[in-house]
Enzyme design. Sequence first.
Site, PDB file in Angstrom:
ATOM      1  N   HIS A   1      66.530  57.966 -14.882  1.00 51.85           N
ATOM      2  CA  HIS A   1      66.204  57.195 -16.081  1.00 51.85           C
ATOM      3  C   HIS A   1      67.218  57.591 -17.146  1.00 51.85           C
ATOM      4  CE1 HIS A   1      62.116  56.023 -14.583  1.00 51.85           C
ATOM      5  NE2 HIS A   1      62.216  57.187 -13.956  1.00 51.85           N
ATOM      6  N   PHE A   2      68.285  56.816 -17.287  1.00 51.87           N
ATOM      7  CA  PHE A   2      69.325  57.150 -18.258  1.00 51.87           C
ATOM      8  C   PHE A   2      69.035  56.570 -19.642  1.00 51.87           C
ATOM      9  CE2 PHE A   2      73.085  58.276 -15.225  1.00 51.87           C
ATOM     10  CZ  PHE A   2      72.454  59.468 -14.929  1.00 51.87           C
TER      11      PHE A   2
ATOM     12  N   GLU B   1      61.390  51.302  -9.933  1.00 48.77           N
ATOM     13  CA  GLU B   1      60.123  51.610  -9.371  1.00 48.77           C
ATOM     14  C   GLU B   1      59.060  50.659  -9.918  1.00 48.77           C
ATOM     15  OE1 GLU B   1      58.351  55.464 -10.942  1.00 48.77           O
ATOM     16  OE2 GLU B   1      60.320  55.566 -11.936  1.00 48.77           O
TER      17      GLU B   1
ATOM     18  N   ASP C   1      64.140  61.792 -10.194  1.00 56.86           N
ATOM     19  CA  ASP C   1      63.314  61.236 -11.270  1.00 56.86           C
ATOM     20  C   ASP C   1      63.745  61.856 -12.597  1.00 56.86           C
ATOM     21  OD1 ASP C   1      61.443  59.740 -12.625  1.00 56.86           O
ATOM     22  OD2 ASP C   1      59.729  60.954 -12.037  1.00 56.86           O
TER      23      ASP C   1
END
Length: 428
Positions: free
Chosen positions: A58-59, A140, A296
């Site tokens: 998750h950038f 996701e 994650d």
Amino acid sequence: MSTLFRDARLADGRICDVRTESGSITDVGDVTDDGPADRVVDADERLLLPGAIDAHVHFREPGHSQKETWRTGSSSAAAGGVTTVVDQPNTSPPTVTGDAFDEKSSLAADSHVDYGINGGVTPDWDPDSLFDRPLFALGEVFLADSTGDMGIDADLFAEAVERAAEADVVVTVHAEDADLFDETARERDAGGVGRDWSQYRRAEAEAAAVERAVEVGAETDAAIHIAHTSTPEGVDAAVAGGATCEVTPHHLFLSRENATELGTYGRMNPPLRSEERREALWQRLVDGDVDIVATDHAPHTVEEKETSLWDAPSGVPGVETMLPLLLERARRGAITYERVRDLTATNPAEIFDLPAKGRVAEGYDADLVLVDPEDEREIRGDDLHSKCGWTPFEGMIGVFPSLTLSRGEIVYDGEAVLGEPSGENVRR
């Protein structure tokens, strides 16, 4: 630019030379007759691995650049030996339309490593425009709310899986059943005791959601991949249902025994589990039931984490420490280097159809990581490259890269991230 690695040790123990040219691996073996290379690296029997593929990051861009950016996140990846990352859709706006995909894609041009972009599902998603873009995967897909409040109901999940199957796109699933959460945990004093978060999002909620996901997938012959599986029961349900699954470093190396010390810095979804479950999860990893390790990587600022347990955001950083933690375990004999290679590179490339990545072999992308297994050091948040500046693995030991190459170009030299961003979308 050509590079010649002399006397490199591959994961299977072979000592050989590896030559790269124009971004690809051209020779693996005894390289003697291909002319001079622009750069010669004396590997001196150090370990040469394929660059890791982190299928779950998750950038945070667009929308939350105070936590992370594509430039800082990809710098962290390069310094940890990760040469391909896959960004998840719970940004702001969420990646649920073609326009949102395009906005994120323009920001991803700031990446130092190659990348994929996943599409997400919400009640107002636009699958027609979304599937018209070069998606890495769908997901996701959240079966329970997490950061971004993207949890969906059973009917929408079934619809999304059917659309993905028609498009021949893998569905990655955040598998937790919110109906099985223990609401009584909220009645306890939870001013920062991470153990209560684990009791709230119960282990039983994961296995039930995995079973549901694979059942829906079987109805349309969809490819289901279970994200961040945190329990041995979840892994078993995935295996029984014919799905692939990933586990995270925090579920492999941390447990509820660390929860009190970590406080809100140990809050993530799914949460940390008991030490007994952590050990069983590790054993399934070693035995081959787990397909890949993905981080994650979900950074938040210190200021955001410094609050009560129920108000803190969920997530921890991890893209820079995944491979170092696993390599330290391999150095101590708890897992083989071949298994580390497969979990972090070969298997994700196969699951997500990346035919040019994941192997040190002729014709593959020259995504390479050189490491000295004896060069171990303490993990310190201040030394890492993520914008958030902290790590849940503070003080643990890792084996970090001496050199990271992305498509033949050095992006990390053991001390600094080099060059301007040149990452490419792996689906283009």
